[in-house]
Design a protein around this motif. Structure first.
Motif, PDB file in Angstrom:
ATOM      1  N   HIS A   1       0.818  -1.215   0.000  1.00 40.96           N
ATOM      2  CA  HIS A   1       0.000   0.000   0.000  1.00 40.96           C
ATOM      3  C   HIS A   1       0.856   1.271   0.000  1.00 40.96           C
ATOM      4  CE1 HIS A   1      -2.715   3.086   1.834  1.00 40.96           C
ATOM      5  NE2 HIS A   1      -3.550   2.580   0.946  1.00 40.96           N
ATOM      6  N   CYS A   2       1.849   1.343   0.909  1.00 39.26           N
ATOM      7  CA  CYS A   2       2.661   2.563   1.020  1.00 39.26           C
ATOM      8  C   CYS A   2       4.130   2.352   0.691  1.00 39.26           C
ATOM      9  CB  CYS A   2       2.531   3.166   2.423  1.00 39.26           C
ATOM     10  SG  CYS A   2       3.373   2.209   3.718  1.00 39.26           S
ATOM     11  N   GLY A   3       4.542   1.090   0.500  1.00 37.51           N
ATOM     12  CA  GLY A   3       5.934   0.823   0.144  1.00 37.51           C
ATOM     13  C   GLY A   3       6.877   0.701   1.322  1.00 37.51           C
ATOM     14  N   TYR A   4       6.377   0.723   2.541  1.00 41.75           N
ATOM     15  CA  TYR A   4       7.230   0.618   3.730  1.00 41.75           C
ATOM     16  C   TYR A   4       8.020  -0.691   3.702  1.00 41.75           C
ATOM     17  CZ  TYR A   4       8.593   0.082   8.633  1.00 41.75           C
ATOM     18  OH  TYR A   4       9.312  -0.121   9.793  1.00 41.75           O
ATOM     19  N   ARG A   5       9.323  -0.604   4.018  1.00 43.04           N
ATOM     20  CA  ARG A   5      10.189  -1.782   4.072  1.00 43.04           C
ATOM     21  C   ARG A   5      10.647  -2.007   5.512  1.00 43.04           C
ATOM     22  NH1 ARG A   5      14.069  -1.721  -1.275  1.00 43.04           N
ATOM     23  NH2 ARG A   5      12.454  -1.232  -2.808  1.00 43.04           N
ATOM     24  N   PHE A   6      10.651  -3.259   5.902  1.00 48.15           N
ATOM     25  CA  PHE A   6      11.059  -3.596   7.268  1.00 48.15           C
ATOM     26  C   PHE A   6      12.583  -3.665   7.331  1.00 48.15           C
ATOM     27  CE2 PHE A   6       6.707  -4.823   7.118  1.00 48.15           C
ATOM     28  CZ  PHE A   6       6.226  -4.647   8.402  1.00 48.15           C
ATOM     29  N   GLN A   7      13.170  -2.738   8.097  1.00 48.00           N
ATOM     30  CA  GLN A   7      14.624  -2.648   8.202  1.00 48.00           C
ATOM     31  C   GLN A   7      15.043  -2.819   9.653  1.00 48.00           C
ATOM     32  OE1 GLN A   7      16.341   0.637   6.130  1.00 48.00           O
ATOM     33  NE2 GLN A   7      18.381   0.338   6.967  1.00 48.00           N
ATOM     34  N   CYS A   8      16.228  -3.403   9.849  1.00 48.63           N
ATOM     35  CA  CYS A   8      16.761  -3.578  11.197  1.00 48.63           C
ATOM     36  C   CYS A   8      17.104  -2.213  11.795  1.00 48.63           C
ATOM     37  CB  CYS A   8      18.004  -4.464  11.155  1.00 48.63           C
ATOM     38  SG  CYS A   8      18.791  -4.677  12.777  1.00 48.63           S
ATOM     39  N   PRO A   9      16.711  -1.953  13.038  1.00 46.87           N
ATOM     40  CA  PRO A   9      17.063  -0.677  13.666  1.00 46.87           C
ATOM     41  C   PRO A   9      18.536  -0.581  14.052  1.00 46.87           C
ATOM     42  CG  PRO A   9      15.942  -2.081  15.246  1.00 46.87           C
ATOM     43  CD  PRO A   9      15.882  -2.794  13.931  1.00 46.87           C
ATOM     44  N   ASN A  10      19.225  -1.716  14.068  1.00 47.80           N
ATOM     45  CA  ASN A  10      20.622  -1.738  14.504  1.00 47.80           C
ATOM     46  C   ASN A  10      21.617  -1.877  13.359  1.00 47.80           C
ATOM     47  OD1 ASN A  10      19.597  -1.907  17.226  1.00 47.80           O
ATOM     48  ND2 ASN A  10      19.266  -4.090  16.855  1.00 47.80           N
ATOM     49  N   CYS A  11      21.140  -2.239  12.165  1.00 51.90           N
ATOM     50  CA  CYS A  11      22.027  -2.513  11.031  1.00 51.90           C
ATOM     51  C   CYS A  11      21.420  -1.922   9.757  1.00 51.90           C
ATOM     52  CB  CYS A  11      22.220  -4.024  10.819  1.00 51.90           C
ATOM     53  SG  CYS A  11      22.777  -4.922  12.292  1.00 51.90           S
ATOM     54  N   SER A  12      22.260  -1.632   8.790  1.00 51.10           N
ATOM     55  CA  SER A  12      21.760  -1.185   7.481  1.00 51.10           C
ATOM     56  C   SER A  12      21.438  -2.423   6.648  1.00 51.10           C
ATOM     57  CB  SER A  12      22.786  -0.287   6.786  1.00 51.10           C
ATOM     58  OG  SER A  12      24.068  -0.887   6.791  1.00 51.10           O
ATOM     59  N   ALA A  13      20.417  -3.151   7.079  1.00 48.23           N
ATOM     60  CA  ALA A  13      20.015  -4.402   6.426  1.00 48.23           C
ATOM     61  C   ALA A  13      18.512  -4.584   6.594  1.00 48.23           C
ATOM     62  CB  ALA A  13      20.757  -5.588   7.037  1.00 48.23           C
ATOM     63  N   TRP A  14      17.888  -5.254   5.600  1.00 49.16           N
ATOM     64  CA  TRP A  14      16.470  -5.557   5.685  1.00 49.16           C
ATOM     65  C   TRP A  14      16.242  -6.732   6.625  1.00 49.16           C
ATOM     66  CZ3 TRP A  14      14.891  -1.355   3.752  1.00 49.16           C
ATOM     67  CH2 TRP A  14      15.390  -0.826   2.558  1.00 49.16           C
ATOM     68  N   LEU A  15      15.072  -6.760   7.227  1.00 52.63           N
ATOM     69  CA  LEU A  15      14.685  -7.900   8.049  1.00 52.63           C
ATOM     70  C   LEU A  15      14.202  -9.031   7.150  1.00 52.63           C
ATOM     71  CD1 LEU A  15      12.762  -6.216  11.022  1.00 52.63           C
ATOM     72  CD2 LEU A  15      15.147  -6.977  10.937  1.00 52.63           C
ATOM     73  N   VAL A  16      14.641 -10.235   7.456  1.00 58.01           N
ATOM     74  CA  VAL A  16      14.312 -11.418   6.660  1.00 58.01           C
ATOM     75  C   VAL A  16      13.123 -12.134   7.282  1.00 58.01           C
ATOM     76  CG1 VAL A  16      15.173 -13.642   5.812  1.00 58.01           C
ATOM     77  CG2 VAL A  16      16.723 -11.667   5.958  1.00 58.01           C
ATOM     78  N   GLU A  17      12.143 -12.455   6.454  1.00 60.04           N
ATOM     79  CA  GLU A  17      10.977 -13.164   6.976  1.00 60.04           C
ATOM     80  C   GLU A  17      11.299 -14.641   7.159  1.00 60.04           C
ATOM     81  OE1 GLU A  17       6.303 -14.270   5.969  1.00 60.04           O
ATOM     82  OE2 GLU A  17       7.447 -13.030   4.574  1.00 60.04           O
ATOM     83  N   HIS A  18      10.973 -15.162   8.348  1.00 60.62           N
ATOM     84  CA  HIS A  18      11.094 -16.582   8.656  1.00 60.62           C
ATOM     85  C   HIS A  18       9.689 -17.094   8.980  1.00 60.62           C
ATOM     86  CE1 HIS A  18      15.589 -17.111   9.147  1.00 60.62           C
ATOM     87  NE2 HIS A  18      15.479 -15.797   9.038  1.00 60.62           N
TER      88      HIS A  18
END
Length: 397
Positions: free
Chosen positions: A108-125
């Motif tokens: 809907h808005c394009g929001y991406r889940f990113q780690c607050p501690n690293c410059s990396a995306w969160l991986v879905e498990h």
């Protein structure tokens, strides 16, 4: 300072007069060059044990043999999986990416889940129903709505991980017995032992795994290996990306056809013309290493030159940046040493610390460690700043 453990072992053994055996089907380029120079004695094993033949290797160009919409396995690979299941033989699918999908976003808005501690995306498990960072271990439950726009039922999984490939195989081969082999699922000696016993006992039809399955296993009934995304390791511009990709795929290819039955390896790629993919398809290791050696020689990279990385980090970005600039400003002006940077590291934020990097490219004649020791020894840094030195780094992130 950090050093390659292999090199440290060789140097220590030399001082203690202890012989060292470096054994690998895919040796490092540095080791091959030392063997050619006569520093190492090289012993080749010309054939597989027990008379087994090396597997046939074919490349599947995904631009021409595209998977069905919403899927990741090419039709030819699917057909071969079905054939092996009908014949009672085993298959292995390799993708060096844990989890279900490497990126989750809001449609809907394009929001991406990113780690607050690293410059990396969160991986879905999906097995654990979590979004996880593979660098720092940060985890959150998968939310029911977007945290940005609060729209429900709008999250989209982008790209495949091994869990997604396992789901696809379960749909394609509903009667197949599957094993998902990653550090998430085989996290104890007991679980690893149970997996090996099941595979050897023919209780598994298809193995889907990460690099955990690339080395050491001997399953005589495993006759098909599919590399889901051979291009994955070539991304990012890492000096050793081509070599690591070759080693990884060659190792996983070696799991096929280890018994009396012939093996087949299918490599999915969108870049069949890449030197590493072409060399794998031709089974020509020497051609790949020669091309890699020429490129490294031209760049003055190991084993023909020296590289070192200086990583400066702090919880305060300005503090890390200023410290890195101070190091760069004090860089020695030497004819056989080139200093590049500072610049934000490829992984600019890691475990809550901002990171800047300087790269040193030096000729073999340069005393790199002494140069860096004198260079950094003359500087003082705030208590919150960490300065790490990696000699001939294996990873450039």
């Amino acid at each position: 300072m950090r050093y390659n453990a292999r090199d440290v072992a060789v140097i220590r053994a030399r001082f203690e007069a202890i012989p060292v055996i470096l054994a690998s089907a895919t040796p490092a380029l540095e080791s091959l060059q030392l063997a050619e120079a006569g520093v190492y004695a090289k012993i080749d094993l010309p054939a597989r044990f027990g008379g087994a033949e090396l597997p046939a290797i074919e490349v599947l160009d995904l631009r021409e043999q595209a998977p069905e919409r919403g899927r990741w396995l090419a039709p030819r690979l699917v057909a071969e999986l079905r054939d092996r299941l009908d014949r009672g033989e085993q298959s292995l699918l390799f993708l060096n990416r844990r989890g279900y999908a490497p990126l989750t976003l809001c449609r809907h808005c394009g929001y991406r889940f990113q780690c607050p501690n690293c410059s990396a995306w969160l991986v879905e498990h999906r097995l654990s129903r979590r979004l996880a960072c593979h660098h720092c271990g940060h985890e959150v439950p998968v939310p029911e709505q977007c945290p940005e726009c609060h729209t429900g039922d709008c999250l989209v999984a982008c790209g495949p991980g091994v869990e997604r490939i396992a789901d696809e195989v379960a749909e394609i081969l509903p009667g197949a017995r599957l094993a998902l082999v990653t550090s998430d699922t085989l996290n104890s000696p007991e679980k690893i032992g149970a997996f090996v016993a099941a595979a050897e006992g023919k209780a598994i039809d298809v193995i889907i795994g990460t690099q955990l399955v690339t080395k050491g296993y001997h399953f005589p009934e495993l006759t098909l290996v599919g590399v889901v995304d051979a291009d994955l390791g070539l991304e990012g511009g890492d000096l050793r990306a081509g070599e690591r990709t070759y080693q990884q795929i060659a190792q996983v290819a070696g799991r096929a056809g280890r018994g009396e039955k012939p093996g087949l390896v299918l490599i999915q790629t969108r870049h069949p013309e890449a030197p590493v993919i072409a060399a794998l398809a031709a089974g020509d290791r020497d051609a790949f290493y020669e091309a890699e050696a020429d490129a490294r020689r031209e760049a003055g990279a190991p084993p023909f030159g020296r590289w070192a990385a200086i990583i400066v980090s702090s919880e305060d970005e300005a503090e890390a940046r200023d410290a890195a600039r101070a190091i760069g400003g004090a860089a020695p002006n030497l004819p056989d040493v080139l200093v590049l940077g500072p610049a934000p590291a490829p992984l600019a934020l890691l475990r809550g610390r901002y990171r800047y990097r300087l790269l040193i490219n030096a000729r073999r004649s340069a005393q790199v460690q002494e140069v860096i020791r004198e260079w950094l020894g003359a500087l003082n840094f705030p208590p919150g700043v960490r300065v790490g030195v990696d000699i001939d780094p294996y990873s450039f992130v």
